[in-house]
Structures are given as structure tokens and as C-alpha cells.
Scaffold this motif. Structure first.
Motif: not given
Length: 688
Positions: A621-626
Motif C-alpha cells: 500500500r505504501d508503494q501504491a501511495s508513492e
């Protein structure tokens, strides 16, 4: 083979005897043998299990000493939610509750069970085939933390049921620290130079939520079971009181002061009795719990929101006393808040000598008109945290000056400065806020928090530097600010007790790797107030480098959409502090932060707010947000009125239901990737 069979038979007999004496000692408070005789039985069992490891069972009394430390707690989904109780603070409010219940159950006889409202940690215990298998905290009521290994160390919790019991069931109760155990624990912590627990509930929660069960095992925890959560395979009694009696037969410890009441008058008498005798109890209780006795009536009444209609907590009034306010001190919290506190003429309240009490903030002091030298009323809020209620005006002498934090902390140069030794930064109070702050991230009072935040995963992601190592670095003077992390060498770590060359090399590698963290993570890691991941990404795109952000003028910040007045003030206060600027200058030289897309380039997701939920297949999810932020979009952890799209992975949970109810559009991971990586033939229009 014969030896093993004999050892097995003897081990079974020893376990039976030890559990029998455990039950008598910890549950019934009626020991039959001396401590020495008990220790001899336990020692013999330990020796047998050491000689024959195959004999060790999960429910063996020897396993209560604690297993190996856990890396993290798992999550347990409660089969039935753990509800929270509504509160009554007066007899009239209790009678109003009774009136509502009677109206919902017209012409039905009502009887009640009254129990003490314990100051502990609510837990749920699951048993299968007579064995304790899972223990969980309340959590959010729907899901809790798996603390099974820790709860196994609580002596009054049966690992094995006595007599006949259902094939599977759950009981619910409260883990607590008796007053004597709480005082003993705090005395030892004071001797060891550790921070004291604020109250028995914090101590109980902190003890159960230890990653190392051996720590839990060394704390004198106790438990009362107060209800059956669910049961399968067996018909149960029709009343709560009869269920409590049955659970006692199974070996569970219950509060001996529970009482069945046949009328509201009897409930009120029970309350009055224990309000009067509360200080004689061996544990902290802040009221009573009143429950309908009939389980059928409980089921029919159900709950409203997260509160059952069939039960209520009737709280005791807070303890109060009057004493003199000798002075007002200022402490600095871990996040930089300046917290005023009352220094009092010692006064005895509810079994505790009170020397200090909270004053919240300067506005609260002025609103209550509290002044130095006043006689003040002190109460233990929730019977735990002492606070100043207000002055006794008729006892005030003269006209003492109105208290001012700035005046108290004003130095020879005319500026109000942080009172922490070794800091002295100029304090500030953001417009519209109640608290003053110290902006110095290297302030000794804040450094622990700053270091943990800096090394966290959303920050610099320096794995291995957790709370324990951070504390050691600071106490030994190895680190005086976050930039000092980059001066640490492998041999300094390898020499530490419990850390070998490999662990030291891994930490040094993580520190080295952090030098290439993206700019949004670096800005977030600084710990500037109000700068979360979203605002950090916004500032990174706007300024492009840490140096440019540090040199930003107020007018540059004021025009950035999404960066309001409080945030601007916080940024300016942070970068105007000399200590912080020294840290930034060092970090600029140390870090090799990669370039990021300019904010001036509109991306395919410009102007769109996203929330990502569930488990994604190709990225976290963090990578998607980035990726979303790099494409011009914004992300939030929770749905807001401005959310346009919810990216849905597997096991999306409640956010998906809320988005549908609110009419928020949902997209899949595949759809997100298409808009992030459009084909060369042209950009697809996912959003119309």
C-alpha cells in the motif's frame, strides 16, 4: 521404554497436583501446602521434562515462565464483538437507564448482577477440548492482539478446564495488577531507573502487551472472569449468575464481591456499600457494572452502536482533597509540548500521597483562575491521574499575578526558552492552539521520540534501531541528534552485549541504505509538527530538495495548496531553530537523496484524492501511495469528504463498505496500474 512410560505417568501426576495447588492458591486463596513443598513439585516436573523433552505439553505448569520473545503480535478476529459499556454518573442516570430497559421489556420481571468495574485490561480467552488455545485483547472490539503466550504466564488463568466443559467456548475477563503488586512493580522500576507506570491499568496493559513473555511472567498479574463470550455444543444456563457459578466449577477465578440483585434498590445499596469501602479493595475499581441477569432479555435488548442496552457502568465520583499550590512547573513532552503541572503540599487521596497534579495548559489555568499560593481542590481523574479542579477562592490571600508560561520561562535576553537542561530553544505557540512547543528536535526531552520517528519505516527505514537501541544510544551519549546516527561505526555496535558482528553489520547497512531514501521520506523523518506522509510528499514536489525547503520563505509556503497556516507556522519554527538548521546542514551533506518529479508537471492523477485499502498483489500500500503521489495525486489513510477513489485490494474490510455507502468510486489495482503506466498509443481515461 519402561523408563519413559514411568516418567510420563509421574509427569501427569505432578501436573495434576501442581494445577490443583495452583487453583487453591491463585483462585481460591486457600493453599494446602507450603511454598517449599510447591517448589519441590515444580522442580521435579522441570527435571523430568528436561530429561524427556517429548513429555513437555503446552498446558504444563512449567510453561508459565514464558516462551521466547515474539517479533510482533498477530491479530485475532473476535467471533462476537467485545462491546463497550455506557456510563452513568448519578443515581438519576442509573434510574433513567432502568426506565428505558423496563420500557423495552414491558411487564417483565427484571433482576440484575452487580460487579466491580475493574481498572485492568479486557481480554477474551478461547478454550477447545478443555485446553486454553487463544487469548486476545479487546482491540477495537472487532479484532484484538494475540497475546496467548503472555496470558499463559498468568497463574490464576487455567490452562486446562476442571471437570466437564463444552467442546469449544470463550470467556471474557479483566487482567489486572493488585494494588500491592502495582506498588512493588513501580518501586522496582524506580530503583532500576525506569519510568514509572501511571496507574494499575497501564501497568497491566503494558505487562500483557510485552513481546517477551518472560517479562510478563515476572509481573504479579491476576485475572477475574466476568462473562461467557460464546459456546458451542452445549446448552447453557438461562441466567448470567448461573453461568458465573458454572464457570467457577470449570476453574475460573471470579470476583468474590459479585452480587445478584433483585431490584434497582438493591443495586443502589450495592453501589453505596462499595463507594464507601472502595479504598479497602485490593485492586483499583472506578465503579460498578450492572447487568440484566436474564440472558434471554440480554439477547432481545441487543446493543446500540458499540454499547449493550442490557448493561451499564455506574461510576464512582472522583476522590477529592484540598491542599496548597506551592509552584507551577513546566515539563517538556516527547513531542515538544510544554506541559504545566502543579507542585503541591503533599495530600493523601484514595490511598495515594499526591505531590504533583496536571494543569493541562495555560488557557485551562487562566480559565480556572488558578494562581500561586492558592488552596486548590485536587481530584484523581478516573481515580488515577491527579488533576487540579480549581481554587478555593475564599481562601485566596491578596491578588497573586496571573500565571504565564512565557513569563516563567523568560531569560535575560527577554525570550522565553525551553526549560530542559541542554536545550534552551525559543518556545512558540501556534495560532489557535492551546499548547506551547519547543521546536528543537535535538531537545533531550524529545530526542527519544525524534530518533524513533526518524528511523521508522515511513521515515528513513533504518531497521534494527528500535526503542531499546535508541534508548541505549541516548543514555550512553552516543547520539545527541538524529544526524549522529551516520557517525556510528560497526565496531561500536558489535561490542554491545547481545549484539554480534552480523547484527551490527545489518544495522550499519540499513543506515547506509537510508542515505538514498526519497525526499518525501526524509522530510517526514524530520518530525516537523503537522507534517505527515501526505504533506511531506507535497513539500518534496514543491521544493525538490531538503536545502530548498529549509530556505523557504513564508510567502512561498503560504501559496501551496493544502499547506495551511498552522503547518506554515510549524515549518517556519522548525527551520528557524539554530540546532535544527545544524542538523539539516549535516544531513544535506550526508544524504544522497534521488531526484523527484517536479510539482509543476501535471500527472495523470492531478487533483484526485485516493485511499488504498486491502492487500495488493504487485506492491505494498505504501508503494501504491508513492506512485499515486508521483503521478500528481494525493493519498489519505482514511476516507474523507474529498476522497474520489478507493483502490481496493484483497480483504478490503470496512473501508469498502463505507465507500459504497458514501458513493465513492472504487477501482482495482489493475485499473490503477493502467492509469499509472498508460500504453504508448495514448493515455487511457479512467476518470471521466
Amino acid at each position: 521404554m519402561t523408563d519413559l512410560l514411568q516418567a510420563q505417568a509421574r509427569a501427569q501426576e505432578l501436573r495434576r497436583q501442581i494445577e490443583h495447588h495452583n487453583h487453591l492458591y491463585y483462585v481460591m486463596d486457600a493453599p494446602e501446602i507450603s511454598d517449599q513443598e510447591y517448589d519441590a513439585l515444580l522442580r521435579e516436573l522441570q527435571e523430568l521434562e528436561n530429561e524427556h523433552p517429548s513429555l513437555v505439553t503446552p498446558d504444563s505448569p512449567t510453561q508459565r515462565v514464558g516462551a521466547e520473545p515474539l517479533k510482533a503480535f498477530g491479530v485475532v478476529k473476535h467471533r462476537r464483538p467485545l462491546l463497550s459499556l455506557g456510563n452513568a454518573f448519578t443515581k438519576q442516570e442509573l434510574r433513567d437507564w432502568h426506565k428505558k430497559v423496563a420500557k423495552l421489556l414491558p411487564d417483565e420481571k427484571l433482576s440484575f448482577v452487580c460487579e466491580h468495574k475493574m481498572d485492568g485490561l479486557a481480554i477474551a480467552l478461547t478454550y477447545q477440548d478443555g485446553q486454553f488455545i487463544v487469548g486476545a485483547t479487546r482491540g477495537d472490539g472487532e479484532k484484538g492482539e494475540n497475546v496467548t503466550q503472555n496470558l499463559r504466564t498468568v497463574r490464576s488463568l487455567p490452562l486446562k478446564i476442571r471437570g466437564q466443559a463444552p467442546p469449544a467456548f470463550e470467556v471474557r475477563g479483566e487482567v489486572f495488577l493488585p494494588r500491592s503488586g502495582f506498588e512493588k512493580l513501580n518501586k522496582q522500576r524506580e530503583k532500576d531507573g525506569l519510568p514509572l507506570f501511571a496507574n494499575p491499568r497501564n501497568a497491566a496493559a503494558g505487562s500483557v502487551r510485552q513481546l517477551d513473555p518472560k517479562v510478563t511472567a515476572n509481573r504479579p498479574l491476576d485475572i477475574f472472569i466476568y462473562m461467557l463470550g460464546w459456546v458451542q455444543g452445549t446448552e447453557m444456563p438461562e441466567t448470567h449468575w448461573e453461568t458465573l457459578e458454572l464457570m467457577k466449577v470449570w476453574g475460573f477465578k471470579e470476583n468474590p464481591y459479585n452480587r445478584k440483585c433483585r431490584s434497582l434498590d438493591e443495586v443502589e445499596k450495592y453501589y453505596d456499600e462499595w463507594h464507601e469501602k472502595r479504598d479497602t479493595l485490593p485492586y483499583e475499581a472506578d465503579g460498578i457494572v450492572v447487568k440484566l441477569d436474564s440472558l434471554d432479555q440480554q439477547q432481545r435488548l441487543g446493543s446500540v452502536g458499540r454499547e449493550p442496552r442490557w448493561a451499564i457502568a455506574f461510576k464512582f465520583p472522583a476522590h477529592q482533597a484540598t491542599t496548597q499550590l506551592k509552584d507551577i512547573g513546566i515539563s517538556v513532552g516527547r513531542t515538544g509540548t510544554l506541559n504545566p503541572y502543579a507542585i503541591l503540599e503533599p495530600v493523601y487521596i484514595g490511598g495515594v500521597v499526591i505531590r504533583q497534579a496536571t494543569l493541562h495548559n495555560e488557557d485551562d489555568i487562566r480559565r480556572k483562575d488558578i494562581r500561586l499560593g492558592d488552596s486548590v481542590v485536587i481530584q484523581r481523574a478516573g481515580d488515577v491521574i491527579p488533576q487540579v479542579v480549581g481554587p478555593v477562592m475564599e481562601k485566596r490571600k491578596g491578588n497573586p499575578p496571573v500565571f504565564s508560561i512565557e513569563e516563567k520561562l523568560r531569560g535575560p535576553d527577554g525570550k522565553a526558552r525551553c526549560p530542559v537542561e541542554g536545550c534552551g530553544a525559543e518556545i512558540y505557540r501556534p495560532e489557535g492552539e492551546a499548547m506551547y512547543y519547543c521546536p528543537n528536535s535535538a531537545c533531550p526531552a524529545q530526542l527519544q521520540e525524534s530518533l524513533e520517528h526518524f528511523t521508522s519505516k515511513p521515515g528513513m527505514d533504518i531497521r534494527g534501531v528500535g526503542e531499546k537501541l535508541s534508548t541505549a544510544f541516548l543514555s550512553e551519549g552516543l547520539i545527541k541528534n538524529v544526524a549522529d546516527l551516520y557517525d556510528i561505526e560497526a565496531d561500536q555496535l558489535a561490542k554491545r552485549e547481545g549484539m554480534g558482528e552480523k547484527s551490527a553489520a545489518n544495522i550499519i547497512a540499513a543506515i547506509e541504505k537510508s542515505k538514498r531514501r526519497p525526499l518525501p521520506n526524509v522530510i517526514f523523518a524530520l518530525g516537523i509538527r503537522h507534517i505527515g506522509e501526505e504533506n511531506a510528499a507535497l513539500l518534496a514536489r514543491e521544493f525538490g530538495s531538503l536545502h530548498a525547503l529549509a530556505e523557504a520563505k513564508r510567502e512561498q509556503l503560504d501559496v501551496i495548496p493544502g499547506i495551511g497556516g498552522k503547518i506554515v507556522e510549524s515549518i517556519m519554527a522548525y527551520f528557524s531553530n539554530a540546532q535544527n538548521r545544524n542538523i539539516i546542514e549535516r544531513l544535506v551533506k550526508i544524504l544522497d537523496t534521488p531526484a523527484i518529479p517536479s510539482a509543476k508537471k501535471a500527472g495523470p492523477l492531478s487533483g484526485e484524492e485516493f485511499v488504498v485499502t486491502g492487500t495488493l498483489c504487485s506492491m505494498s500500500r505504501d508503494q501504491a501511495s508513492e506512485k499515486i503521489r508521483a503521478a500528481g495525486g494525493t493519498t489519505k489513510p482514511n476516507l474523507t469528504k474529498n476522497t474520489r477513489y478507493l483502490v481496493v485490494g484483497e480483504d478490503a474490510g470496512s473501508k469498502l463498505d463505507k465507500a459504497r455507502a458514501a458513493g465513492i468510486e472504487t477501482i482495482t489495482e489493475e485499473q490503477l496500474l493502467k492509469i499509472l503506466n498508460p500504453p504508448s498509443s495514448g493515455q487511457p481515461r479512467l476518470f471521466q
